[in-house]
Design a protein around this motif. Structure first.
Motif, PDB file in Angstrom:
ATOM      1  N   PHE A  89      73.787  -4.028   7.797  1.00 49.04           N
ATOM      2  CA  PHE A  89      74.086  -3.777   6.386  1.00 49.04           C
ATOM      3  C   PHE A  89      73.663  -4.977   5.531  1.00 49.04           C
ATOM      4  N   VAL A  90      73.966  -6.182   6.009  1.00 50.04           N
ATOM      5  CA  VAL A  90      73.563  -7.393   5.275  1.00 50.04           C
ATOM      6  C   VAL A  90      72.035  -7.461   5.213  1.00 50.04           C
ATOM      7  N   TYR A  91      71.376  -7.151   6.343  1.00 44.38           N
ATOM      8  CA  TYR A  91      69.910  -7.163   6.349  1.00 44.38           C
ATOM      9  C   TYR A  91      69.364  -6.212   5.288  1.00 44.38           C
ATOM     10  N   ILE A  92      69.921  -5.005   5.225  1.00 43.80           N
ATOM     11  CA  ILE A  92      69.436  -3.993   4.271  1.00 43.80           C
ATOM     12  C   ILE A  92      69.555  -4.520   2.836  1.00 43.80           C
ATOM     13  N   VAL A  93      70.723  -5.063   2.511  1.00 41.22           N
ATOM     14  CA  VAL A  93      70.952  -5.555   1.136  1.00 41.22           C
ATOM     15  C   VAL A  93      70.000  -6.704   0.817  1.00 41.22           C
ATOM     16  N   LEU A  94      69.893  -7.670   1.734  1.00 40.28           N
ATOM     17  CA  LEU A  94      69.075  -8.853   1.455  1.00 40.28           C
ATOM     18  C   LEU A  94      67.577  -8.531   1.500  1.00 40.28           C
ATOM     19  N   GLN A  95      67.172  -7.610   2.377  1.00 38.60           N
ATOM     20  CA  GLN A  95      65.753  -7.256   2.441  1.00 38.60           C
ATOM     21  C   GLN A  95      65.316  -6.564   1.144  1.00 38.60           C
ATOM     22  N   LEU A  96      66.203  -5.708   0.617  1.00 43.17           N
ATOM     23  CA  LEU A  96      65.898  -5.068  -0.672  1.00 43.17           C
ATOM     24  C   LEU A  96      65.779  -6.128  -1.765  1.00 43.17           C
ATOM     25  N   ALA A  97      66.714  -7.100  -1.757  1.00 43.82           N
ATOM     26  CA  ALA A  97      66.675  -8.170  -2.761  1.00 43.82           C
ATOM     27  C   ALA A  97      65.410  -9.009  -2.594  1.00 43.82           C
ATOM     28  N   TYR A 130      80.267   6.210  16.288  1.00 39.03           N
ATOM     29  CA  TYR A 130      78.861   5.903  16.579  1.00 39.03           C
ATOM     30  C   TYR A 130      78.009   5.851  15.306  1.00 39.03           C
ATOM     31  N   TRP A 131      78.306   6.740  14.359  1.00 36.85           N
ATOM     32  CA  TRP A 131      77.347   7.002  13.284  1.00 36.85           C
ATOM     33  C   TRP A 131      77.073   5.818  12.339  1.00 36.85           C
ATOM     34  N   PRO A 132      78.044   4.917  12.049  1.00 42.03           N
ATOM     35  CA  PRO A 132      77.682   3.828  11.130  1.00 42.03           C
ATOM     36  C   PRO A 132      76.546   2.949  11.661  1.00 42.03           C
ATOM     37  N   SER A 133      76.564   2.658  12.965  1.00 45.91           N
ATOM     38  CA  SER A 133      75.506   1.812  13.520  1.00 45.91           C
ATOM     39  C   SER A 133      74.183   2.571  13.579  1.00 45.91           C
ATOM     40  N   LEU A 134      74.244   3.878  13.890  1.00 51.31           N
ATOM     41  CA  LEU A 134      73.010   4.665  13.956  1.00 51.31           C
ATOM     42  C   LEU A 134      72.389   4.804  12.563  1.00 51.31           C
ATOM     43  N   ALA A 135      73.221   5.094  11.561  1.00 44.50           N
ATOM     44  CA  ALA A 135      72.705   5.262  10.192  1.00 44.50           C
ATOM     45  C   ALA A 135      72.134   3.950   9.660  1.00 44.50           C
ATOM     46  N   SER A 136      72.876   2.852   9.848  1.00 41.50           N
ATOM     47  CA  SER A 136      72.370   1.567   9.338  1.00 41.50           C
ATOM     48  C   SER A 136      71.127   1.146  10.113  1.00 41.50           C
ATOM     49  N   GLY A 137      71.057   1.506  11.390  1.00 42.37           N
ATOM     50  CA  GLY A 137      69.872   1.191  12.208  1.00 42.37           C
ATOM     51  C   GLY A 137      68.636   1.901  11.680  1.00 42.37           C
ATOM     52  N   VAL A 138      68.775   3.168  11.339  1.00 46.66           N
ATOM     53  CA  VAL A 138      67.635   3.940  10.819  1.00 46.66           C
ATOM     54  C   VAL A 138      67.152   3.345   9.487  1.00 46.66           C
ATOM     55  N   VAL A 139      68.102   3.030   8.597  1.00 43.05           N
ATOM     56  CA  VAL A 139      67.732   2.478   7.284  1.00 43.05           C
ATOM     57  C   VAL A 139      67.068   1.107   7.455  1.00 43.05           C
ATOM     58  N   ALA A 140      67.651   0.273   8.338  1.00 43.75           N
ATOM     59  CA  ALA A 140      67.113  -1.076   8.541  1.00 43.75           C
ATOM     60  C   ALA A 140      65.694  -1.013   9.120  1.00 43.75           C
ATOM     61  N   LEU A 141      65.479  -0.124  10.089  1.00 47.56           N
ATOM     62  CA  LEU A 141      64.137  -0.001  10.676  1.00 47.56           C
ATOM     63  C   LEU A 141      63.133   0.502   9.644  1.00 47.56           C
ATOM     64  N   LEU A 199      63.266  -0.008   6.361  1.00 48.76           N
ATOM     65  CA  LEU A 199      62.974  -1.141   5.473  1.00 48.76           C
ATOM     66  C   LEU A 199      62.052  -2.146   6.147  1.00 48.76           C
ATOM     67  N   LEU A 200      62.320  -2.388   7.433  1.00 54.08           N
ATOM     68  CA  LEU A 200      61.492  -3.323   8.198  1.00 54.08           C
ATOM     69  C   LEU A 200      60.046  -2.828   8.227  1.00 54.08           C
ATOM     70  N   ILE A 256      58.559  -0.753   6.101  1.00 45.00           N
ATOM     71  CA  ILE A 256      57.949  -0.816   4.762  1.00 45.00           C
ATOM     72  C   ILE A 256      57.558  -2.260   4.426  1.00 45.00           C
ATOM     73  N   THR A 257      58.476  -3.196   4.737  1.00 46.01           N
ATOM     74  CA  THR A 257      58.244  -4.604   4.386  1.00 46.01           C
ATOM     75  C   THR A 257      57.030  -5.172   5.124  1.00 46.01           C
ATOM     76  N   TYR A 258      56.910  -4.798   6.412  1.00 45.21           N
ATOM     77  CA  TYR A 258      55.840  -5.393   7.225  1.00 45.21           C
ATOM     78  C   TYR A 258      54.735  -4.379   7.532  1.00 45.21           C
ATOM     79  N   ARG A 259      54.559  -3.386   6.626  1.00 40.16           N
ATOM     80  CA  ARG A 259      53.615  -2.304   6.926  1.00 40.16           C
ATOM     81  C   ARG A 259      52.182  -2.815   7.082  1.00 40.16           C
ATOM     82  N   ASP A 260      51.797  -3.800   6.262  1.00 41.81           N
ATOM     83  CA  ASP A 260      50.418  -4.290   6.345  1.00 41.81           C
ATOM     84  C   ASP A 260      50.178  -4.995   7.679  1.00 41.81           C
ATOM     85  N   ARG A 261      51.179  -5.808   8.064  1.00 45.73           N
ATOM     86  CA  ARG A 261      51.050  -6.543   9.332  1.00 45.73           C
ATOM     87  C   ARG A 261      51.019  -5.558  10.509  1.00 45.73           C
ATOM     88  N   LEU A 262      51.894  -4.537  10.436  1.00 47.95           N
ATOM     89  CA  LEU A 262      51.944  -3.551  11.519  1.00 47.95           C
ATOM     90  C   LEU A 262      50.634  -2.765  11.581  1.00 47.95           C
TER      91      LEU A 262
END
Lengths: 156, 172
Positions: free
Chosen positions: B10-18, B142-153, B155-156, B158-164
Motif C-alpha cells: 500500500f505504501v509502495y502504491i501511494v509513493l510510486q504514484l507520487a 487473503y484478498w487485501p494482499s492479493l488486491a494490493s499485489g495486483v495494483v502494485a505490479l 504500477l511497477l 507502467i513505471t518501468y515499461r520502457d526498461r521492460l
C-alpha cells in the motif's frame, strides 16, 4: 562544530528516545492493569454483569460453547458464550463483543473467528514482505562503517 | 493488522504514484517509506518477549502496545532516521512517518467486534476512534494482499515499461 553524523551524539539521542519508549510501555501497562479487564472480571465477576465488553480468547469447549480467556500466565477466565451462531472448533482464536451475564457467561452481540489456515498464510506473506523490504533496502542503501550510518547509494 | 505485505505494498502504491510527479521520490526513498510501513509491527516483539516476563523483571505493569500506536511508532521512526546519514535524515523521517501512518490507518478499518476500533492516537488520547469502525476486512483475509499485489505490479509495470520493453524486445 559537531557533525550531525557524529555517532556519539546520535547514540545519546537514541538512548533518550528509548527512554521515551520505556515511559510509554510502563504507562500503557498501567492503563491495561486498570479495571475493567479480564483479571478484574475473574476476581469480581458479579460487579461487571450487565456491562458490554470486547474480549479475546481460545475456544476450549463447544458444548456448551466456552471461551478461555488467559488473563495471567496459567490463569484463565472461562466464559460460556450465549447466542453465538458460528461453527467453531476447540483451539480456534475468537474475539467477541457482548454483555456479561450471570454464571460467567456472555450474551454475544458480535464476534470474529480467525481460521487457522488463514493465519498461516498471514504469517508467511508477512515474512515475505520483510524479506522484500530488507532486500530492497540493501539494494538502494549501504552501511558506512566510518560514520556508522546508512547512506543512499549514489548519495556521494 | 492486515498482513505486512499489504501494508508494504500500500505504501509502495501511494509513493510510486507520487513519484510520477516528483523526481525526489527515487526508488531508494520509496523503499524507506515501505520500511516505515513495517514500523508498527515491531510490536510483534511481544511474541519473543512476552510483556508478563518483562513485568516479572521490572516489578511494574508493562505493555509493548505503544509500538503500534502513533506516539510509539513516531519515536521508532525518529530512532531509525538517526541511523541514516544527516543529508537524508529529514526526508527519511518524513517517509517513515508516511509509511507508519498508512499502516495505522489501514489497521483502523479491520473487522473487530464492538462499536469502536483502537486508540491509534495514544499517548494523546485513549479514544478508540469509533468513527473509523467500518469492519472492512479481517487481519487473516487473503484478498487485501492479493488486491494490493495486483495494483502494485501494475504500477511497477507502467513505471518501468520502457526498461521492460527494451529488455524483452530489445531496443527499437
Amino acid at each position: 562544530m559537531v557533525s550531525r553524523d557524529d555517532p556519539r551524539l546520535r547514540l545519546l539521542a537514541i538512548l533518550l528516545l528509548l527512554g521515551l519508549h520505556l515511559g510509554m510501555f510502563l504507562d500503557y501497562g498501567q492503563y491495561l492493569h486498570g479495571c475493567p479487564n479480564p483479571a478484574c472480571f475473574a476476581s469480581d465477576y458479579d460487579d461487571y454483569v450487565g456491562q458490554s465488553h470486547r474480549i479475546g480468547g481460545t475456544i476450549i469447549d463447544t458444548d456448551p460453547l466456552t471461551l478461555g480467556v488467559e488473563y495471567a500466565p496459567g490463569r484463565t477466565l472461562d466464559l460460556t458464550l450465549l447466542g453465538m451462531d458460528a461453527t467453531v472448533s476447540e483451539g480456534d482464536r475468537v474475539v467477541v463483543y457482548g454483555t456479561l451475564a450471570p454464571d460467567r457467561s456472555m450474551r454475544v452481540i458480535d464476534f470474529i473467528v480467525h481460521p487457522a489456515s488463514n493465519l498461516r498464510y498471514m504469517y508467511s506473506i508477512s515474512f515475505f514482505a520483510l524479506v522484500i523490504v530488507v532486500g530492497l533496502g540493501l539494494k538502494f542503501w549501504r552501511f558506512d562503517p566510518d560514520d556508522l550510518v546508512f547512506r543512499r547509494r549514489g548519495e556521494y | 493488522m492486515p498482513d505486512l505485505l499489504t501494508h508494504v505494498l500500500f505504501v509502495y502504491i501511494v509513493l510510486q504514484l507520487a513519484a510520477w510527479w516528483t523526481d525526489w521520490l527515487t526508488p531508494g526513498r520509496i523503499v524507506v517509506g515501505m520500511a516505515g510501513g513495517t514500523i508498527p509491527d515491531v510490536v510483534k516483539i511481544k511474541l519473543l518477549v512476552p510483556p508478563n516476563q518483562v513485568e516479572a523483571v521490572l516489578g511494574l505493569p508493562f505493555s509493548w502496545v505503544p509500538l503500534h500506536r502513533l506516539g510509539g511508532a513516531v519515536v521508532t521512526a525518529v530512532v531509525l532516521s538517526l541511523l541514516v546519514s544527516a543529508r537524508e535524515r529529514r526526508g527519511a523521517f518524513v517517509l517513515l512517518v508516511a509509511g507508519l501512518t498508512t499502516h495505522l490507518f489501514i489497521d483502523a478499518f479491520l473487522a473487530s467486534p464492538g462499536p469502536y476500533t483502537y486508540d491509534i492516537l495514544y499517548p494523546l488520547t485513549h479514544w478508540k476512534m469509533s468513527v473509523l469502525d467500518y469492519d472492512l476486512y479481517l487481519s487473516s483475509d487473503y484478498w487485501p494482499s492479493l488486491a494490493s499485489g495486483v495494483v502494485a505490479l501494475t504500477l511497477l509495470g507502467i513505471t518501468y515499461r520502457d526498461r521492460l520493453r527494451s529488455r524483452w524486445f530489445g531496443s527499437v
